[in-house]
Design a protein around this motif. Sequence first.
Motif, PDB file in Angstrom:
ATOM      1  N   PHE A 147       6.260  -2.547   3.782  1.00 33.59           N
ATOM      2  CA  PHE A 147       5.120  -1.796   2.840  1.00 33.59           C
ATOM      3  C   PHE A 147       5.429  -2.173   1.622  1.00 33.59           C
ATOM      4  CE2 PHE A 147       7.657   1.634   1.513  1.00 33.59           C
ATOM      5  CZ  PHE A 147       8.649   1.991   2.409  1.00 33.59           C
ATOM      6  N   LEU A 148       6.721  -2.409   1.330  1.00 33.43           N
ATOM      7  CA  LEU A 148       6.910  -2.455  -0.063  1.00 33.43           C
ATOM      8  C   LEU A 148       6.422  -3.974  -0.681  1.00 33.43           C
ATOM      9  CD1 LEU A 148       8.665  -0.897  -2.157  1.00 33.43           C
ATOM     10  CD2 LEU A 148      10.597  -2.220  -1.804  1.00 33.43           C
ATOM     11  N   THR A 151       2.677  -3.767  -0.857  1.00 38.39           N
ATOM     12  CA  THR A 151       2.387  -3.142  -2.028  1.00 38.39           C
ATOM     13  C   THR A 151       2.579  -3.816  -3.198  1.00 38.39           C
ATOM     14  OG1 THR A 151       3.000  -1.080  -0.873  1.00 38.39           O
ATOM     15  CG2 THR A 151       2.309  -0.949  -3.254  1.00 38.39           C
ATOM     16  N   LEU A 155      -0.639  -4.752  -5.592  1.00 37.04           N
ATOM     17  CA  LEU A 155      -0.322  -4.699  -7.070  1.00 37.04           C
ATOM     18  C   LEU A 155      -0.649  -5.874  -7.812  1.00 37.04           C
ATOM     19  CD1 LEU A 155       2.396  -2.131  -7.668  1.00 37.04           C
ATOM     20  CD2 LEU A 155      -0.288  -1.699  -7.922  1.00 37.04           C
ATOM     21  N   VAL A 257       2.177  -2.361   9.913  1.00 41.61           N
ATOM     22  CA  VAL A 257       2.101  -1.967   8.468  1.00 41.61           C
ATOM     23  C   VAL A 257       1.406  -2.673   7.600  1.00 41.61           C
ATOM     24  CG1 VAL A 257       3.341  -1.401   6.352  1.00 41.61           C
ATOM     25  CG2 VAL A 257       4.781  -0.692   8.540  1.00 41.61           C
ATOM     26  N   LEU A 261      -2.399  -1.722   6.119  1.00 39.03           N
ATOM     27  CA  LEU A 261      -2.448  -1.900   4.679  1.00 39.03           C
ATOM     28  C   LEU A 261      -3.668  -2.601   4.322  1.00 39.03           C
ATOM     29  CD1 LEU A 261       0.627  -1.398   2.622  1.00 39.03           C
ATOM     30  CD2 LEU A 261      -1.395   0.116   2.440  1.00 39.03           C
TER      31      LEU A 261
ATOM     32  N   GLY B  10       4.919   4.306   3.858  1.00 39.45           N
ATOM     33  CA  GLY B  10       4.573   3.238   2.991  1.00 39.45           C
ATOM     34  C   GLY B  10       3.276   3.673   2.276  1.00 39.45           C
ATOM     35  N   ILE B  13       4.520   5.572  -0.776  1.00 44.52           N
ATOM     36  CA  ILE B  13       5.023   4.637  -2.015  1.00 44.52           C
ATOM     37  C   ILE B  13       3.724   3.754  -2.502  1.00 44.52           C
ATOM     38  CG2 ILE B  13       6.198   2.671  -2.526  1.00 44.52           C
ATOM     39  CD1 ILE B  13       8.417   3.750  -1.271  1.00 44.52           C
ATOM     40  N   ALA B  14       2.838   3.409  -1.876  1.00 45.56           N
ATOM     41  CA  ALA B  14       1.599   2.810  -2.403  1.00 45.56           C
ATOM     42  C   ALA B  14       0.865   3.800  -3.457  1.00 45.56           C
ATOM     43  CB  ALA B  14       0.474   2.286  -1.160  1.00 45.56           C
ATOM     44  N   LEU B  17       2.686   4.509  -6.574  1.00 41.70           N
ATOM     45  CA  LEU B  17       2.727   3.200  -7.298  1.00 41.70           C
ATOM     46  C   LEU B  17       1.368   3.091  -8.019  1.00 41.70           C
ATOM     47  CD1 LEU B  17       4.441   0.248  -5.322  1.00 41.70           C
ATOM     48  CD2 LEU B  17       4.848   1.167  -7.708  1.00 41.70           C
TER      49      LEU B  17
END
Lengths: 319, 503
Positions: A147-148, A151, A155, A257, A261, B10, B13-14, B17
Amino acid sequence: MRLLSWVAVRVAVCAATLTVLSVLVFSATEVLPGDAAGVASGPAATPAERAAVRVSLGLDRPPLERYLDWAQGAAHGDLGTSMTSGTSVTAVVGARAANSLAVVLPAALMILVIAGTAGTWAGLHAGSRADRVISASGLALAAAPDFLIATALLLGFTLWWPVLPAVAIVPIGQSLWQRPELVALPALALALGGCGATLRLLRASVAQTAAEPYAGFARLNGYRGPRYARSIVANAAGPAVQAFSIMLAGLVGGAVVVETLFNVPGLGQELTRAVAARDVPLVQGLSLVLGAVALLVLLAGDVTARLLTAPTRRNGGSR
Amino acid sequence: MVATRSRRLGAGIAAALAVTMAAGCGSGSSESGAAQGASTGGTLRAAFAGGSTETLNYLQGPTALDYVRARLVHAPLCELDADAEDGVAYGVVSDIQVSKNLTQYTLTVRDGVKFTDGSALTSKDVLYSLQAPTLLKGLPFTQLVARGFDLDQATTPDGSTVVLPALSPIADGRDLICQSMLAIKAGTTEFTTGTPSSGPFTIGAFEAGRSTTLRRNPDYYGQAPTLDAIELVSIADGTARVNALRQGQVDYISGITPAQAQTLDGVEGATVTTSELPYASYLQFTMNTAAEPFDDERVREAFKLAVDRQKILQNVYYGRAFIGNDVPGLGFAHYDDDLGQRTYDPERARKLLQEAGAEDVQVELTAGPELAGMVETATLIVEDLKAIGVRATLKEVAAGELYADYEAYAALPFRAGYTPPASFEPNWAPGVFPDVDALVATARSATSADERLDASHQAQKLLWERGNQLGVMFVPNISAASDGVSGVRELQFPDLARATVSE
């Protein structure tokens, strides 16, 4: 010929494994508290309404009877109907598998290129500054949760530099395969998440092979550049290919995940939902396909590894 | 289990952010304020959770999207409307009369309503629409009418009249008929893109878990929609829906969590809306009176006093919810606003526990992610209970698990749950408090309106004093739209029929 019979035996073992898997999955869903009737009825239903839902879903029948019915259909390619929507499980699983593959295949290709190049380079130059940078990056990627990475990509490519769509919205009548721009981010997220471990394994394997006496012998005999790299990689690739296939097998169903997303309706996401809804035929169908894909990928990995190591063995034998 | 947890982490955190983003560089939004003015025609792209289980059969559709879609395609018989005279706004049924003894309801069918196949909508279609949940094995939430009326004995004396005998005298039959019933053609057994319908839109294309294309129905009997078309898109994850809105991939999103809504605050070009009362789900924590220590009403009261509702409102819902007073039906006509709001009084709670001899009693609260903020609220309640000496623990179950085994759920001593927006009396489950049951029966069947209201208030007072529900919050649906969108009605489910979008 020996390879063919070996593959045949492996395929037979796969089929047996899948049968056992289907029994295990069915038993597991039986053990889970509650059933689809409970989930569908919700809290406001009267006991009579609840019982009626249970009967209409066929959940009042004995488990063994339900399993055998399902297994009989599955043997003929009919995975039954979903308990929550009444649609064909085969159709749902087919569509979800196509979506998953549309993302996983480009990701696998990227992993091969990134991890293959960087891992080989780092392994051949073990201890150099480049190796340290590559190894550290690989470690960071392997340690970073999906997920990091996802994300960070979101971004980067949808907010700061908005060049790619944030979620995959596929128009009706089209498939994900026709829309590379929708696949780019999820595939990249999967690739970055998956390449760390493969890279480090390949690097270790290459470095180890390069330290073997025969590698020094090759160098003394004037092997240089690509020719030297090729001979080292050919010997080091076996374990790395197997590691890659294990990682790939996990990616097909384990990309929950990333699928969530980026709104890729894939197998992993569907399985999570099907379990929550206690939709047993759908859980069974998805598990079976995931199991089959994993076993196929592992088999392909084993065969490739065997083909890669076979020449060395032949050389060894003739010496 | 692990997947669920990491996914939630997740999303968190998203979201975090995104908050930083919004605060740090507000220019990140790609949406610019759409030009105001021209608002005829156009296509609205709206995203909901949806999923592969979506179906056009709204009687069996388990997702909110199924009902949103059905409501656009099939005209409602009538709808709940707290501001209207009878408490309902009429649709293809133009009037409902109740006999003096409250045992017979007479429905008048609106003239001139046509299905898309050209046939006129008659009383036979309306009766079939009411019977369809039973005939076509609809989910329990569609069975509300069958619980109050004898549908087998219902008749259609002429083309525009339906006569419904009640199973027992009821005054709130309109509420049952108008809660979620849509008009379908008599004899409809399956729902496809070609099924005749009579709503403001017709289905162009549908693919479960992906999207639905709706086109304006030129022959709609009611107020003509402004939009030419609506595209309903399935985006399962709330954070993904927020991202899609921020990037302008969709114009409207529904069903996001308060934390996700928070990431949109201050984002240029996007507006967050919450549904107004009474359209808020009742989040309650039920104390099983058959189990210790909840068989003692002092313990139940202590638990109600121990919880800091204001803190839950601020920390879990960021102010986007309504504080509950341990009684259901907030915002509906019979809700008793004169009951004092329960205060936060840990001292008195401690004292009550002492009196009951339950100072260090052990309880386990079971909760799952079934409603936005349910688990987080449960976490705060457990903390508040610990603060008054209770040895409280939280048992968090996976998504879908809470109600999956209903018998086991109902037997839990202390459990989280929620009910969708609904008035108190018709949805009351009898069996725990006989005196409340009797009052609710009076509130539903007394012939004078004053008598009914009085009985309802008495029942609510009893529940407030001795009831077994810690009803801390009413949770609205949260939606967000880009600036050009207006006219969405946030009812029990969002109604997009009158929406407009400026290009």
